[in-house]
Enzyme design. Structure first.
Site, PDB file in Angstrom:
ATOM      1  CB  ILE A 155      16.786  14.818  10.868  1.00 22.21           C
ATOM      2  CG1 ILE A 155      15.769  13.994  11.642  1.00 22.21           C
ATOM      3  CG2 ILE A 155      17.134  16.078  11.638  1.00 22.21           C
ATOM      4  CD1 ILE A 155      16.293  13.529  13.004  1.00 22.21           C
ATOM      5  CB  SER A 156      11.547  15.128   8.396  1.00 25.25           C
ATOM      6  OG  SER A 156      11.885  14.756   7.086  1.00 25.25           O
ATOM      7  CD  GLN A 157       8.124  20.507  10.301  1.00 25.15           C
ATOM      8  OE1 GLN A 157       8.043  20.821   9.135  1.00 25.15           O
ATOM      9  NE2 GLN A 157       7.681  21.274  11.265  1.00 25.15           N
ATOM     10  N   PRO A 158       9.847  16.920  13.582  1.00 21.18           N
ATOM     11  CG  PRO A 158      10.362  17.178  15.848  1.00 21.18           C
ATOM     12  CD  PRO A 158      10.455  17.864  14.525  1.00 21.18           C
ATOM     13  NE  ARG A 204      13.827  15.970  15.875  1.00 19.19           N
ATOM     14  CZ  ARG A 204      13.527  15.943  14.577  1.00 19.19           C
ATOM     15  NH1 ARG A 204      12.962  14.863  14.035  1.00 19.19           N
ATOM     16  NH2 ARG A 204      13.771  16.984  13.812  1.00 19.19           N
TER      17      ARG A 204
END
Lengths: 839, 288
Positions: free
Chosen positions: B134-137, B108
């Site tokens: 970027i979205s959270q994992p 990531r």
């Protein structure tokens, strides 16, 4: 100690003061406009506090540097004025390069806070410098101090009004440079320094500004997450083009075209949208303008959720669209056979733009039979129109609103209140319907607040069973709420069922809904009892006697918005932040509806800065610490510092309701308070000369006037909705003037008393008052959001009562002089924008 | 029953099983051949990538090892363990093994700007510039699991952004198509995907509203519904039985996922997955 030289020429000194004051206040109003475009509307309220912080800090700076400044007052005046001029465009430009963001992430929090502090520090600089220059003028004015103060107030008032006018002519990015130029003129008209020196210095400063603007042309850099930034990226790629742009005090209006615009809310699945142009107001997407030539081309609206209101209406309905901008609502009404369509839009420029559209690009809609485009505030129109309608579509409230409203919660909306909805219901025929659609949020909030506000509006109109008047349907993205003037009949319920089945919508509420009809085909998380979804659960609770307990228990603030607390988009509840933090981890910051938290944080940050800049020097610089009399002085000046601005902000809310436009309202209120408070300050020596009784009467009159205004201003705002804009503006001034006149007296009366009996307390008083003024802005907003502006106004009245009681405790003639500063003339009255104006 | 009868029954059973197995193999091969790559897209692939994509049709496919996979290994494992797979009072754990493995493998940190790379494995979205995040994992994992894809699935992503989601999908299937409207972001994502070894992911700079007609139909589509409605072209390009996953939220955060399934008769069914099982009433927190 007297200054080294007196004003060489009073008229030129007064002219310089007028110009400088106009520049500073014009810059303040211009900064609000710039922030509206670059960022989010509701940061603009912080501009007032930043200006006050600068003014407060200037008092401290002047006090600390007083001997040095007085020895070289002519050159200091020139230098400060020129620095003010140059700092306006430069600091504004530098601030825009600071990467501030409107959404806070835990991972980046300290970095974001640092950026915000730097941003506000840069914007404080011009106010600090300008206030120092104005303060130095007053300190060195000698016998002309009263007239110089009047010049200060006149210039400030003129600056506020001129700024509003200038906004219609030049791009907002250039406002800082423009008012910097006005400050340059102030330096040129100064009359204290020698002419050659002035000419050289002004020329040099003008050159610096010109070079700066050449190298770094004024531009507004929108927040990267704002729609304007997205448009700019498309333009840079050659995928969008701007068709029109116009400026105004109300807004900056733009129209864009792109093949990538597909924004059409509520479009049913399986339909393709037409080509659209996008209307952008202050950098926000205001709505699509559909490029259609005929009603036959609008078949895409068939099956829209809001069409249900038309299915329940009589044939050939009369339709009212409140806040529509030429989008799908208009074409839906036309396609579904409306006999008349009244489209209400408050911005005259938007209406002119829509009417100019070629027929094949949507202009044909306004030539359809029965279509009227009306320029009016939606709330005012709903209250004062004579017509009745079968369908009233609240297009102004239609929003996807997905995700936290964040600082949008600071915005005031007088349509989305109980009183606003009552006015809309008054416009319905007996079989009429009110309809609005909003996006689904998780957990639910705005649709629940809408429902709660509708229910309260119905109850206040005497409806005992609001559940019989309400229909709620949804899909996976939208909730559509319909409020009927009359209870729903059986055949109408069958229409609803059929509509939901045909269009694959999920019913949430209508009278007689069965559990097996709930939560399908679009399934949402169910409440603990497993019946339906949270919207159904909330609806049943809000209809019950248990409604207030349910509202209290809900995670978000869904209390019905009212005219006294017109913050529809504020869902903050500080008490639930702990639970949200535990549940959502680091993401709680973006989920917790930050409006209230933002105001609290702003208050703390500004308060800390204010304490540092205005109070700390007074506490730690020995010469400035008087030995007694501090407590009553602190109480008095804090009370009037808080009370003045709290009343001003409370009245600002009422005047915004009356006038309709927030920037125009702010300009009117600020200008009126300045000018009339100045007049009050000018006559205060006459009051003071008549002794304690006259002073007591003045305080009593202030308190009574404030209480009366708080009681009646709402009714005036309601009645004034039918008037023309100039008449409403004059009414606003007439409302503010008497109270502002009276409120201008307490400060100079007390300053005069201190000047006679305890001049060492003057810096203390000045600093306390400045600090209190800085806090008052966010405090008044916080109180208004939580408990309503009537409460904030009442608190302000109580503060003036405290001041009245404390006045008699201020040092009397029997007290000996206290400090080495006693022989010096007190710093004369503060510059503009000090909410408590002084002579 | 006599012994010869038993033997003949057993032989018949074995024959049925063999015939059924052969039918399944034939059907699968036919499906792969009809859903194969379009020649017009060949220019988007490097020769090696094209070979890999074609090879998946004939033999078991394994995703590549990313170039930066050896960096931040411990942080990635911890991220999966604590943020994504761990049981929690409020968060529904992701259980799909393929998704979890993909989250462990994809670096990531390589997909975010350098100034936030140190925060790449925190439980938070991050800015990537150009007004995007970027979205959270956890959200990425949740969306991937909701898509329910396998090595034969063809998936379309509208809104490439950083390219991270595409890289995660590329660990589950070689048939990944992704479209980004912001040109610098599309270029950046394409570059990083290639650098990391995901050059078989097809990246296009374009208007995602119209989908990717040439590669349709898709078994799964991820789309951000910025237009205020579900784009009809995407619905049309979705195969019957396929799923569209719509993350709903603002640019900074995803609050819920809508999983829309296209039934055999073309109708819509949807369900909402929330990332947090939070009962929005004080004093009542839903626990597992």
């Amino acid at each position: 100690m007297r200054p080294a030289s007196f004003p060489a020429s009073f008229p030129s000194g007064a002219l310089s003061m007028v110009l400088l004051s106009a520049a500073v206040l014009g810059f303040e109003i211009g900064l609000m406009r710039m922030l509206l475009v670059a960022s989010w509307h509701h940061f603009a309220f912080l501009v007032i506090s930043i200006a006050l912080l600068g003014f407060g800090a200037s008092g401290t700076a002047l006090t600390c540097l007083r001997p040095w400044l007085l020895r070289r007052s002519s050159h200091a005046l020139l230098a400060l004025t020129l620095l003010t001029a140059v700092s306006m465009p430069i600091c504004t430009a530098l601030a825009q390069h600071v990467p501030v963001e409107s959404r806070f992430l835990a991972a980046l929090l300290w970095r974001q806070i640092t950026h915000w502090l730097l941003y506000w520090a840069l914007l404080t600089v011009p106010f600090l410098l300008g206030a120092m220059a104005i303060g130095l003028w007053l300190m060195t004015a000698g016998q002309h101090v009263g007239r110089m103060y009047a010049a200060n107030l006149a210039g400030s008032g003129a600056g506020a009004i001129c700024a509003t006018g200038v906004m219609a002519l030049i791009p907002p990015a250039w406002l800082a440079a423009l008012f910097g130029g006005v400050a340059l003129l102030a330096a040129l008209a100064q009359g204290r320094s020698s002419r050659p020196l002035r000419a050289m210095a002004v020329t040099a400063a003008a050159a610096v500004m010109a070079i700066w603007c050449w190298i770094n042309p004024p531009a507004i850099r929108p927040d990267p997450y704002k729609y304007a930034a997205h448009l700019q990226r498309l333009v840079d790629q050659g995928w969008a083009v701007r068709l029109e742009r116009s400026y105004g005090a109300r807004s900056m209006l733009e129209l864009y075209r792109s093949e990538t615009f597909h924004d059409l809310l509520l479009l049913p699945l399986g339909r393709r949208p037409p080509a659209v142009d996008m209307l952008v107001v202050d950098g926000h997407a205001a709505g699509p303008v559909l490029r259609l030539a005929a009603v036959e081309d609008a078949e895409f609206v068939d099956g829209m959720m809001t069409a249900l209101a038309y299915r329940l209406a009589p044939p050939r309905p009369r339709v009212l669209l409140l806040g529509e901008t030429g989008g799908s609502g208009l074409w839906l009404a036309a396609r579904l056979g409306a006999s008349s369509i009244d489209l209400v839009q408050p911005d005259r420029r938007i209406n002119r733009m829509l009417l100019r559209r070629p027929a094949e690009e949507g202009g044909a809609a306004f030539n359809l039979p029965g279509v009227r485009l009306i320029t009016a505030e939606p709330r005012h129109y709903a209250e004062h129109a004579a017509e009745r309608y079968d369908v009233v579509h609240l297009a102004a409230l239609q929003s996807a609103a997905v995700g936290s409203g964040a600082v949008a919660g600071l915005g005031q909306d007088h349509l989305a209140t109980v009183e606003g909805f009552m006015a809309c219901l008054d416009r319905l025929t007996p079989e009429g319907s009110l309809v609005v659609a909003r996006g689904i949020q998780t957990p639910p909030r705005d649709n629940l607040k809408l429902l709660a506000t509708f229910i309260e509006a119905l109850r206040r109109r005497g409806v005992t069973e609001p559940q019989r008047h309400l229909v709620i349907v949804r899909d996976f993205q939208w909730v559509c709420t319909i409020v009927r003037a009359s209870p729903l009949a059986e055949q109408q319920i069958e229409i609803i069922r059929r509509f939901c089945h045909e269009a694959q919508f999920t019913p949430v509420w209508f009278p007689g809904i069965r559990p097996d009809e709930l939560n399908q085909p679009d399934q949402l998380p169910a409440p603990p009892d497993g019946v339906g979804d949270w919207y159904y659960h909330a609806a049943t609770r809000l209809f019950s006697q248990d409604a207030s307990r349910f509202i209290q228990q809900w995670t978000f603030d869904i209390r019905p918005a009212t005219d006294d607390r017109p913050f529809f988009q504020n869902f903050s509840r500080l008490s639930t932040i702990g639970a949200m933090r535990r549940a959502m981890g680091e993401m709680w910051l973006t989920r917790a509806e930050l409006a209230l938290l933002f105001v609290v944080a702003a208050m703390l940050a500004i308060g800390a800065a204010g304490a540092l800049l205005t109070l700390a020097p007074l506490l730690f610089v020995r010469e400035l610490r008087p030995r007694c009399g501090r407590l009553p002085t602190a109480l008095y000046f804090a009370a009037i510092g808080l009370g003045y601005l709290m009343l001003e902000i409370t009245l600002l809310s009422r005047i915004t309701h009356l006038v309709g436009d927030p920037v125009l309202a702010a300009a009117l209120v600020i200008a009126a308070f300045l000018i009339f408070s100045g007049a009050g300050a000018a006559v205060s020596p006459l009051v003071g000369a008549r002794g304690g009784r006259a002073v007591g009467i003045a305080f009593a009159a202030t308190i009574v006037a404030a209480a009366a205004l708080l009681s009646f201003s709402g009714a005036i705002a309601h009645a004034g909705g039918a008037w023309s804009t100039p008449l409403r503006c004059l009414t606003a001034i007439a409302i503010v003037a008497p109270l502002a006149l009276l409120m201008g007296m307490p400060m100079p009366l007390a300053l005069a008393r201190l000047d006679r009996n305890a001049p060492a307390l003057l810096p203390w008083a000045w600093g306390i008052n400045g600090f209190a003024s800085v806090l008052a802005g966010p405090l008044a907003t916080l109180i208004g959001m939580q408990w309503g502006f009537r409460f904030a106004g009442s608190a302000a009245v109580a503060l003036y009562l405290l001041a009245a009681l404390t006045f008699g405790r201020l040092p009397r003639p029997t007290q000996a002089p206290l400090s080495v500063l006693a022989e010096a003339a007190a710093p004369a009255a503060p510059a503009r924008d000090r909410p408590s104006d002084r002579p | 029953m006599a012994a010869p009868d038993r033997i003949s029954n057993l032989a018949g059973l074995i024959a049925v099983v063999l015939i059924a197995g052969a039918c399944i193999v034939v059907i699968q091969r036919a499906a792969r051949m009809s859903g194969g790559g379009d020649d017009s897209m060949a220019a988007e692939l490097s020769p090696g990538a094209e070979a890999r994509a074609d090879a998946s049709a004939t033999q078991p496919w394994t995703p590549p090892r990313a170039k930066s996979a050896d960096e931040y290994v411990e942080q990635r494992h911890l991220m999966v363990q604590t943020q994504i797979a761990a049981p929690s009072d409020f968060r529904t754990p992701v259980r799909d093994r393929a998704t979890l493995e993909a989250m462990r493998q994809v670096p990531r940190h390589a997909f975010v700007p350098d100034n936030v790379a140190g925060d790449a494995y925190r439980d938070t979205p991050l800015p990537i510039g150009h007004g995007q995040t970027i979205s959270q994992p956890y959200i990425v994992a949740l969306m991937t699991e909701a898509l329910n894809i396998g090595p034969q699935s063809k998936v379309l992503e509208i809104g490439t952004g950083s390219g991270y989601q595409a890289a995660v999908l590329a660990h589950l299937t070689p048939h990944v198509y992704t479209i980004e409207i912001v040109e610098p972001l599309a270029e950046r994502a394409r570059r990083i995907l290639r650098e990391q070894g995901y050059d078989y992911v097809q990246v296009r700079h374009g208007d995602g509203y119209f989908g990717w007609k040439e590669a349709a139909p898709f078994d799964a589509i991820i789309v951000t519904c910025a237009a205020g409605h579900l784009p009809t072209p995407l619905w049309e390009q979705l195969a019957p039985g396929g799923r569209i996953v719509v993350p709903m939220g603002s640019q900074y955060e995803v609050q819920r996922l809508i999983v829309i399934t296209k039934t055999a008769d073309g109708r819509r069914q949807s369900r909402t997955i929330t990332d947090v099982r939070f009962v929005p009433m004080t004093g009542e927190i839903l626990k597992r």
